[in-house]
Design a protein around this motif. Structure first.
Motif, mmCIF file in Angstrom:
data_model
loop_
_atom_site.group_PDB
_atom_site.id
_atom_site.type_symbol
_atom_site.label_atom_id
_atom_site.label_comp_id
_atom_site.label_asym_id
_atom_site.label_seq_id
_atom_site.Cartn_x
_atom_site.Cartn_y
_atom_site.Cartn_z
ATOM 1 N N GLN A 47 0.870 -1.181 0.000
ATOM 2 C CA GLN A 47 0.000 0.000 0.000
ATOM 3 C C GLN A 47 0.902 1.225 0.000
ATOM 4 O O GLN A 47 1.923 1.228 0.682
ATOM 5 N N THR A 48 0.528 2.245 -0.726
ATOM 6 C CA THR A 48 1.320 3.460 -0.747
ATOM 7 C C THR A 48 0.555 4.600 -0.105
ATOM 8 O O THR A 48 -0.677 4.633 -0.132
ATOM 9 N N SER A 49 1.295 5.512 0.471
ATOM 10 C CA SER A 49 0.740 6.746 1.006
ATOM 11 C C SER A 49 1.861 7.778 0.969
ATOM 12 O O SER A 49 2.849 7.635 1.696
ATOM 13 N N VAL A 93 -0.862 2.709 5.773
ATOM 14 C CA VAL A 93 -0.063 3.703 6.473
ATOM 15 C C VAL A 93 -0.656 5.095 6.256
ATOM 16 O O VAL A 93 -1.177 5.391 5.178
ATOM 17 N N SER A 94 -0.583 5.941 7.296
ATOM 18 C CA SER A 94 -1.014 7.332 7.155
ATOM 19 C C SER A 94 0.012 8.068 6.281
ATOM 20 O O SER A 94 1.121 7.594 6.078
ATOM 21 N N GLU A 95 -0.371 9.233 5.801
ATOM 22 C CA GLU A 95 0.491 9.938 4.844
ATOM 23 C C GLU A 95 1.845 10.334 5.432
ATOM 24 O O GLU A 95 2.857 10.308 4.740
ATOM 25 N N ASP A 96 1.890 10.660 6.724
ATOM 26 C CA ASP A 96 3.170 11.018 7.344
ATOM 27 C C ASP A 96 3.903 9.812 7.919
ATOM 28 O O ASP A 96 4.971 9.958 8.509
ATOM 29 N N ALA A 140 -5.630 9.394 5.505
ATOM 30 C CA ALA A 140 -4.344 10.057 5.276
ATOM 31 C C ALA A 140 -3.809 10.720 6.543
ATOM 32 O O ALA A 140 -2.603 10.673 6.815
ATOM 33 N N ASP A 141 -4.711 11.295 7.374
ATOM 34 C CA ASP A 141 -4.254 11.965 8.595
ATOM 35 C C ASP A 141 -4.155 11.007 9.788
ATOM 36 O O ASP A 141 -3.785 11.421 10.887
ATOM 37 N N ILE A 145 -9.996 4.619 10.875
ATOM 38 C CA ILE A 145 -9.619 3.307 10.360
ATOM 39 C C ILE A 145 -10.898 2.605 9.922
ATOM 40 O O ILE A 145 -11.840 2.481 10.711
ATOM 41 N N ALA A 146 -10.941 2.142 8.685
ATOM 42 C CA ALA A 146 -12.069 1.362 8.179
ATOM 43 C C ALA A 146 -11.598 -0.072 7.983
ATOM 44 O O ALA A 146 -10.443 -0.309 7.621
ATOM 45 N N PHE A 147 -12.489 -1.023 8.255
ATOM 46 C CA PHE A 147 -12.142 -2.433 8.081
ATOM 47 C C PHE A 147 -13.421 -3.240 7.893
ATOM 48 O O PHE A 147 -14.525 -2.758 8.140
#
Length: 174
Positions: A47-49, A93-96, A140-141, A145-147
């Motif tokens: 996964q990318t962020s 992963v979150s963006e930061d 992103a922040d 969390i969704a699942f």
């Protein structure tokens, strides 16, 4: 060249060159010591962020979570995250890159965990949920969390905040 032929050729070339941006094959150096993104082991669920890629791999004999920084071109240490008795999957992963969420199976029971890189601690978000869980994703922040969770043989989607509290999402479209 005839204008009637030139314009369609330019339009097709423009459409085809527009496809080169994403997705694309990334080529990072191979490191047999397991310190790069590529290894001889299975690299699953990437996964990318932003500048980060999170994925699971069995390169150390257990299925663990790894975080790769595409700008620095190296793996980031994740102390306290991976355990020998846990099978991790589907990280996000979150963006930061402060927060990583992932599904884990420990002693036959699945759970959603949130890892905070600042505190170096992983916390079970679904310890009180009596259901199978899978496929988490984080905003992103890092605040939501969704699942998926299995309820009476049906898979539904739930949204929690990062403190493990369910967020009420309206069911009817407005």
């Amino acid at each position: 060249m005839n204008k009637r032929i030139f314009i369609p050729i330019c339009a097709c070339a423009g459409l085809l060159t527009g496809c080169f941006g994403y997705p694309r094959l990334v080529s990072y150096p191979f490191d047999p010591g397991g310190r790069s993104i590529n290894s001889l082991a299975s690299e699953l669920n990437p996964q990318t962020s932003g500048r980060y890629i999170v994925f699971t791999s069995d390169r150390r004999g257990s299925q663990d979570v790894y975080l790769f920084d595409t700008l620095a071109r190296n793996l980031i240490e994740l102390p306290g995250l991976n355990a020998l008795d846990t099978i991790a999957s589907h990280p996000s992963v979150s963006e930061d890159a402060r927060y990583i969420v992932f599904a884990a199976s420990r002693q036959g029971r699945s759970a959603i965990f949130l890892y905070d890189r600042e505190t170096r601690q992983a916390r079970n978000l679904t310890g009180n949920l009596q259901a199978e869980v899978r496929n988490p994703t984080i905003s992103a922040d890092g605040s939501k969390i969704a699942f998926e969770f299995s309820n009476n043989g049906q898979w539904d989607i739930s949204v929690y905040d990062r403190f493990g509290q369910p967020i009420n999402v309206p069911q009817d479209p407005r």
